[in-house]
Structure formats: C-alpha cells, structure tokens
Design an enzyme around this catalytic site. Sequence first.
Site, PDB file in Angstrom:
ATOM      1  N   TYR A   1      -2.117  -0.961   9.798  1.00 26.74           N
ATOM      2  CA  TYR A   1      -2.411  -1.114   8.311  1.00 26.74           C
ATOM      3  C   TYR A   1      -1.021  -0.687   7.713  1.00 26.74           C
ATOM      4  CZ  TYR A   1      -4.104  -0.930   3.461  1.00 26.74           C
ATOM      5  OH  TYR A   1      -4.513  -1.226   2.200  1.00 26.74           O
TER       6      TYR A   1
ATOM      7  N   LYS B   1       1.624  -3.179   6.041  1.00 26.11           N
ATOM      8  CA  LYS B   1       1.739  -2.966   4.486  1.00 26.11           C
ATOM      9  C   LYS B   1       3.338  -2.821   4.333  1.00 26.11           C
ATOM     10  CE  LYS B   1      -2.202  -3.910   2.681  1.00 26.11           C
ATOM     11  NZ  LYS B   1      -2.275  -5.038   1.899  1.00 26.11           N
TER      12      LYS B   1
ATOM     13  N   SER C   1       0.865  -1.102  -0.168  1.00 26.97           N
ATOM     14  CA  SER C   1       0.052   0.417  -0.068  1.00 26.97           C
ATOM     15  C   SER C   1       0.713   1.112  -0.113  1.00 26.97           C
ATOM     16  CB  SER C   1      -0.936   0.106   1.335  1.00 26.97           C
ATOM     17  OG  SER C   1      -1.656   1.230   1.343  1.00 26.97           O
TER      18      SER C   1
END
Length: 246
Positions: free
Chosen positions: A151, A155, A138
């Site tokens: 997150y 990632k 990401s």
Amino acid sequence: MTVAFVTGATQGIGRATAERVAADGVHVVCADIQETATTVKAIEAAGGTAEAVSLDVRSASAWEEAVSGVLERHGRIDFLANVAGVVNMVSEDTVVGLTEEGWDYVIDTDLKGPWLGMRAVIPGMIDSGGGRIVNISSLAALRGLPNLAAYSAAKGGVAALTRQAAYEYGPHNILVNAIAPGTIDTPILGDITPEMKEANAAAHIIKRLGRPEEIASMVAYLFREGSFLTGLTYPVDGGWSAKGNY
C-alpha cells in the site's frame, strides 16, 4: 456543461467526492467496479446530474471504453478524480510476509489504476484546452506505517506519478495534484476493532477519524479553485504529518 469523472464512487471518499462535485453544478460520471446507482440517485435527489459507469480501474480496455463513451455523450472530461483503492486483503503486508498476489492486488488498483485513468483522459483534456486531475495518495506515502508495504509503495508511486504528470502536461493547462488522507472513517475500516479506531484517531492532532466529505472538499477545491497549484501532494490528515511521532 462541465464534466467530472470520479472512480470509486460507490462508497467512502469516492461517493463523497461525487456528491460534493455535483453540488458545485458539475455533471459527474460515477465509476466503480460495483454499482453506483445509489450514488447517482443521491446526486439527482439533491438537484444535481450524474450517470453511472461500470469500470474496473485495473483494465486499460475498460478505461478506454468508459472514457470514449463519456466523450461521445458529452464531448469533454474536465476533471478526473482517481479515488478507487484497496488495501491488501490477500496476504500480510510486510516486505517479508507479502506475496506476489498481494502485491499485484494492491499495485494494480492503487497505482496502475490512476496511471491508466490519466492516460485515458489526458488526450481529451489536451484537445479541449486543459483540465484538472486529483489522485488519492495516502499518509502512508509520506510516513512509515506498519503492515502497509504494498500500500505504501502504491501510494508513494501515486505521489511521484502526480509530480511527473504535472510537469509533463502543465504546458497543456492540465493541473495534477494528489491528496494524502489520514485515517478516514470509510467502509474500508469496517473490520477493525474499536480499539484500533481509537489508536488511529489518536495519531492525529485532531483526535478523531477524518470524514469522507473532508477529503471531498479538498478535491472540489483543487477542481474549482487552486489555479496556481500543481504537482504536489496535500496531507488532509488532522495534523498527523505535522507530528514528530506516531
């Protein structure tokens, strides 16, 4: 027959990837914790071939069962796309506000899942002379973004794991790369307001949200072309990472 294993194939980037890879004549194993029959039917309606596999990417035994079944049926897995992922829906996603439950929820799917997938698939790739792996990272791995602590950690871990695996298994003709999408118009954005969507679109140089098929096309390129590419994370982000500010 060339075989691709795609996780998260029920919707969003995973489904777009499954359909795009199938359009190149690859047999696609559509894996997800949810049913993937709709994706399989769409692929078959377009003239491709596919099969559905139930898979919780957080489970080592589920990976082993799924991969061994594919190898028994087809003898090989040439491509792996680790697409399945979640955002933190359990708690606030800041360093202070994050709970252990929220951390585990994201890390287990978004980082442990790709590791388990590579661990399950790579031995067969070695035996068959090589393969290609694409992991979905990401832009949050490359830039600081608000309320994405777990997150971003997951990632970022995907990007680092991609580099290490590329180095480790390159001598076996296994190329491992990652893609860092910008904000893509998928069901994961279903609960955000139109104003939030506009703000996300404005962050890109190309002033719109990305489409799942635009990520899928990069996966397909890394699978079928990209013969001198490995160990890198490629932003597919409408120019967001090229900007000097948010």
